[in-house]
Design a protein around this motif. Structure first.
Motif, PDB file in Angstrom:
ATOM      1  N   VAL A  64      -7.576   0.784  -6.667  1.00  0.00           N
ATOM      2  CA  VAL A  64      -6.662  -0.162  -6.022  1.00  0.00           C
ATOM      3  C   VAL A  64      -6.250   0.357  -4.645  1.00  0.00           C
ATOM      4  O   VAL A  64      -6.243  -0.389  -3.658  1.00  0.00           O
ATOM      5  N   HIS A  65      -5.920   1.653  -4.566  1.00  0.00           N
ATOM      6  CA  HIS A  65      -5.471   2.240  -3.301  1.00  0.00           C
ATOM      7  C   HIS A  65      -6.583   2.209  -2.255  1.00  0.00           C
ATOM      8  O   HIS A  65      -6.347   1.884  -1.086  1.00  0.00           O
ATOM      9  N   VAL A 109       2.146   1.691  -3.510  1.00  0.00           N
ATOM     10  CA  VAL A 109       1.054   2.146  -4.386  1.00  0.00           C
ATOM     11  C   VAL A 109       0.802   3.635  -4.174  1.00  0.00           C
ATOM     12  O   VAL A 109       0.616   4.398  -5.139  1.00  0.00           O
ATOM     13  N   LEU A 145      -7.979   3.884 -11.994  1.00  0.00           N
ATOM     14  CA  LEU A 145      -7.606   2.536 -11.592  1.00  0.00           C
ATOM     15  C   LEU A 145      -6.737   2.584 -10.342  1.00  0.00           C
ATOM     16  O   LEU A 145      -6.917   1.768  -9.420  1.00  0.00           O
ATOM     17  N   TRP A 146      -5.810   3.535 -10.301  1.00  0.00           N
ATOM     18  CA  TRP A 146      -4.957   3.674  -9.120  1.00  0.00           C
ATOM     19  C   TRP A 146      -5.796   3.976  -7.879  1.00  0.00           C
ATOM     20  O   TRP A 146      -5.575   3.393  -6.814  1.00  0.00           O
ATOM     21  N   MET A 193      -9.335   0.167  -2.273  1.00  0.00           N
ATOM     22  CA  MET A 193      -9.712  -1.198  -1.940  1.00  0.00           C
ATOM     23  C   MET A 193      -8.680  -1.852  -1.030  1.00  0.00           C
ATOM     24  O   MET A 193      -9.023  -2.522  -0.044  1.00  0.00           O
ATOM     25  N   LEU A 194      -7.397  -1.667  -1.336  1.00  0.00           N
ATOM     26  CA  LEU A 194      -6.355  -2.255  -0.511  1.00  0.00           C
ATOM     27  C   LEU A 194      -6.370  -1.647   0.887  1.00  0.00           C
ATOM     28  O   LEU A 194      -6.203  -2.365   1.888  1.00  0.00           O
ATOM     29  N   GLN A 211       0.820  -1.203   0.000  1.00  0.00           N
ATOM     30  CA  GLN A 211       0.000   0.000   0.000  1.00  0.00           C
ATOM     31  C   GLN A 211       0.860   1.261   0.000  1.00  0.00           C
ATOM     32  O   GLN A 211       0.528   2.254  -0.664  1.00  0.00           O
TER      33      GLN A 211
END
Length: 258
Positions: free
Chosen positions: A156-157, A138, A152-153, A159-160, A135
């Motif tokens: 992902v950031h 990212v 998209l970034w 959700m993680l 994380q």
């Protein structure tokens, strides 16, 4: 992606409600099957276990969610403003300290404890150690705003970060139960304090999305001037057009400058 943004404010609190009742049952079974080798803890080992728990609680259970709450404040600020920069750097500092303290707790547990990694507390803890560094990377390599891969970034950031937050909550509860089992000491106070912290953070998380709406409930919208947040007024637009006056009424000062 728009639907994901709408669901984001409710994801973490919803998971709290669904998963927390399951934590006690799952952790109870894991404690009974725990393979931690120190059945009779020495005073030094008890001290090490306590320090390990405090490090992980402060880093992942407190600093990280506070950093999340802080960065969400930037959504109501003007893009590129000084306040946004201050909020971003404060978020980055808190998350950096969180990762460093969490790493210290991880190294301590690996070096001082006999870990067989055959129960959920140890397995989930190991997964969290890796996830917080993923994380961090990212977040460090984020694309500039406006680029195609930014959406998209962000997904992902977000959700993680959500998965890590939920995993931390579960692992702290299971860790408290392991502490009770191995030390025969009461941890009721720690359980109450952590539960209260989780509840307050979840409440503040939801309140952030509704704060502006709550403030507007006592305001007559017809008397509120129209504003354009986070947007610059085009120079070609005559500013007089932004403030339309009722027919038949003319500003007295206007005659002096026309």
């Amino acid at each position: 992606m728009k639907n994901i943004h709408k669901l984001a404010p409710f994801s973490i609190p919803a998971y709290y409600v669904v998963l927390l009742p399951l934590v006690g049952c799952s952790s109870h079974d894991d404690v009974n099957q725990s393979s931690i080798s120190f059945n009779k803890l020495s005073p030094q080992m008890t001290h090490d276990v306590t320090i390990h728990g405090i490090l992980l609680w402060v880093s992942l259970g407190f600093l990280m969610p506070i950093g999340i709450l802080i960065i969400r404040m930037s959504s109501r600020e003007e893009t590129g403003s000084m306040r946004v920069k201050v909020i971003f750097y404060l978020h980055a500092i808190l998350q950096t300290f969180s990762v460093l303290l969490g790493t210290a707790g991880a190294i301590m547990s690996i070096k001082k404890f006999d870990n067989a990694f055959n129960n959920s507390h140890q397995i989930l803890g190991l997964a969290l150690y890796g996830a917080i560094w993923v994380q961090a990377l990212v977040g460090f390599f984020r694309p500039k705003r406006g680029r195609k891969e930014r959406s998209l970034w962000y997904f992902v950031h977000w959700m993680l970060g959500t998965v890590i937050s939920l995993g931390v909550i579960i692992n702290i509860y299971t860790g408290i139960n392991v502490y009770i089992k191995k030390t025969s000491r009461s941890a009721t106070l720690w359980t109450i304090l952590f539960t209260a912290e989780v509840s307050v953070i979840a409440f503040l998380y939801l309140l952030q999305d509704k704060w502006e709406y709550l403030q507007k409930q006592g305001v007559i919208l017809g008397n509120v001037p129209i504003t354009l947040p986070n947007r610059e007024i085009p120079e070609s637009l005559n500013q007089k057009e932004l403030f339309l006056e009722p027919c038949g009424k003319v500003n007295a000062l206007q005659n002096l400058f026309d």
